[in-house]
Design a protein around this motif. Sequence first.
Motif, short mmCIF file in Angstrom:
data_model
loop_
_atom_site.label_atom_id
_atom_site.label_comp_id
_atom_site.label_asym_id
_atom_site.label_seq_id
_atom_site.Cartn_x
_atom_site.Cartn_y
_atom_site.Cartn_z
N LYS A 41 36.96 -30.39 4.21
CA LYS A 41 36.74 -29.05 4.77
C LYS A 41 35.29 -28.60 4.57
CE LYS A 41 40.02 -27.57 2.04
NZ LYS A 41 40.99 -26.67 1.35
N ASN A 42 34.94 -27.50 5.27
CA ASN A 42 33.61 -26.89 5.15
C ASN A 42 32.49 -27.93 5.29
OD1 ASN A 42 34.83 -24.36 4.61
ND2 ASN A 42 35.03 -24.89 2.44
N LEU A 43 32.50 -28.62 6.41
CA LEU A 43 31.55 -29.70 6.64
C LEU A 43 30.11 -29.20 6.70
CD1 LEU A 43 33.50 -31.75 9.34
CD2 LEU A 43 33.12 -32.40 6.95
N THR A 44 29.19 -30.01 6.16
CA THR A 44 27.76 -29.72 6.23
C THR A 44 27.07 -30.89 6.93
OG1 THR A 44 27.18 -30.82 4.13
CG2 THR A 44 27.96 -28.53 4.01
N SER A 45 25.78 -30.70 7.24
CA SER A 45 25.04 -31.77 7.91
C SER A 45 24.93 -33.01 7.03
CB SER A 45 23.65 -31.29 8.31
OG SER A 45 22.93 -30.83 7.17
N ASN A 46 24.99 -32.82 5.70
CA ASN A 46 24.91 -33.96 4.78
C ASN A 46 26.16 -34.83 4.83
OD1 ASN A 46 22.37 -33.26 3.79
ND2 ASN A 46 23.22 -31.92 2.22
N ASP A 47 27.24 -34.32 5.43
CA ASP A 47 28.48 -35.09 5.54
C ASP A 47 28.43 -36.10 6.68
OD1 ASP A 47 29.66 -33.75 3.40
OD2 ASP A 47 30.39 -32.13 4.68
N THR A 48 27.38 -36.02 7.51
CA THR A 48 27.25 -36.96 8.63
C THR A 48 27.12 -38.39 8.12
OG1 THR A 48 26.21 -35.34 10.10
CG2 THR A 48 25.77 -37.65 10.56
N GLY A 49 27.87 -39.30 8.75
CA GLY A 49 27.78 -40.71 8.37
C GLY A 49 29.11 -41.41 8.54
N PRO A 50 29.13 -42.73 8.32
CA PRO A 50 30.38 -43.49 8.42
C PRO A 50 31.20 -43.37 7.14
CG PRO A 50 28.56 -44.98 8.03
CD PRO A 50 27.97 -43.61 8.14
N TYR A 51 32.53 -43.30 7.29
CA TYR A 51 33.46 -43.24 6.16
C TYR A 51 34.41 -44.44 6.27
CZ TYR A 51 31.85 -38.49 5.19
OH TYR A 51 31.08 -37.40 4.87
N TRP A 52 34.62 -45.10 5.14
CA TRP A 52 35.42 -46.33 5.12
C TRP A 52 36.62 -46.19 4.18
CZ3 TRP A 52 33.22 -49.52 8.62
CH2 TRP A 52 31.86 -49.38 8.86
N VAL A 92 37.58 -32.28 9.04
CA VAL A 92 37.94 -33.55 9.66
C VAL A 92 39.01 -34.21 8.80
CG1 VAL A 92 36.14 -34.86 8.44
CG2 VAL A 92 37.05 -35.72 10.59
N THR A 93 39.95 -34.91 9.46
CA THR A 93 40.99 -35.63 8.74
C THR A 93 40.80 -37.13 8.95
OG1 THR A 93 42.58 -33.82 8.98
CG2 THR A 93 43.47 -36.01 8.49
N ILE A 94 40.73 -37.85 7.84
CA ILE A 94 40.59 -39.31 7.88
C ILE A 94 41.94 -39.91 7.46
CG2 ILE A 94 39.35 -41.31 6.95
CD1 ILE A 94 37.00 -39.39 6.39
N GLN A 95 42.55 -40.65 8.36
CA GLN A 95 43.88 -41.21 8.12
C GLN A 95 43.75 -42.66 7.67
OE1 GLN A 95 45.64 -40.39 11.99
NE2 GLN A 95 46.60 -38.53 11.19
N CYS A 96 43.82 -42.87 6.37
CA CYS A 96 43.68 -44.22 5.81
C CYS A 96 45.03 -44.93 5.78
CB CYS A 96 43.10 -44.15 4.40
SG CYS A 96 41.38 -43.61 4.33
N ARG A 97 45.05 -46.13 6.34
CA ARG A 97 46.26 -46.96 6.36
C ARG A 97 45.88 -48.39 5.96
NH1 ARG A 97 47.48 -42.46 6.74
NH2 ARG A 97 48.85 -41.42 8.26
N PRO A 98 46.65 -49.04 5.09
CA PRO A 98 46.32 -50.41 4.66
C PRO A 98 46.63 -51.43 5.74
CG PRO A 98 48.39 -49.74 3.69
CD PRO A 98 47.90 -48.55 4.43
#
Length: 206
Positions: A97-108, A37-43
């Motif tokens: 990369k290589n996502l696991t079930s523990n990666d589930t959740g919100p990212y800020w 997954v790609t998270i695109q952070c912008r200020p």
Amino acid sequence: MSAVWLKLITLLTILSCPALSGPVSSEVVWRALGEAVTIQCRPSKPDQEYLSLKKGLSEEHDVLYKEGNPEKNTIYKEFMGRLQLNGVFPNVDILIKNLTSNDTGPYWCVYKKFDLVSSKNLEMKGTGSVLLVVTGGPQQHSACVPPDDNLFLVIVIFAALLLGIIMCFLIWIILKTITTKKRTKKTQRHVTTSDVYEDMRGTIRR
């Protein structure tokens, strides 16, 4: 069992998607195990000095800490070897990369800037925050819709059980109230009868 509860909690959070929206752009992203997954952070405002990618409803887990000048990256242990950064600070694309079930959740995406007046780091959320759901099946893209029927069935059963518990509790309160009222009425009748008896005894003696 813990994985089921993790999915259950995540899905209940997704059902309140409007709470995740607002001034900070966010979206729900579905991915399968092993995908990326790609998270695109912008200020939201220019001239930011630091970027933190945090995970969790209360932002309790650190994923990445990045300084703008000079550009330095600190990747935390859980994501070591799985993170790839692209772009020029403060516009940063973070690939997990290589996502696991523990990666589930919100990212800020949280930006910081040192304020000379208050002598403190001022925090502000940037755009690009996501709610990531990692499933065991094939990738499905959705917005606030459960990805598989089994998980939806678990939610329905959970909701039915919760409703049943609430109904039983209400019935118990109603029955207890009715019983208390009946006891109060019986006590009042007994007191009234005793008063009449005492009065009649006094009359007979005269």
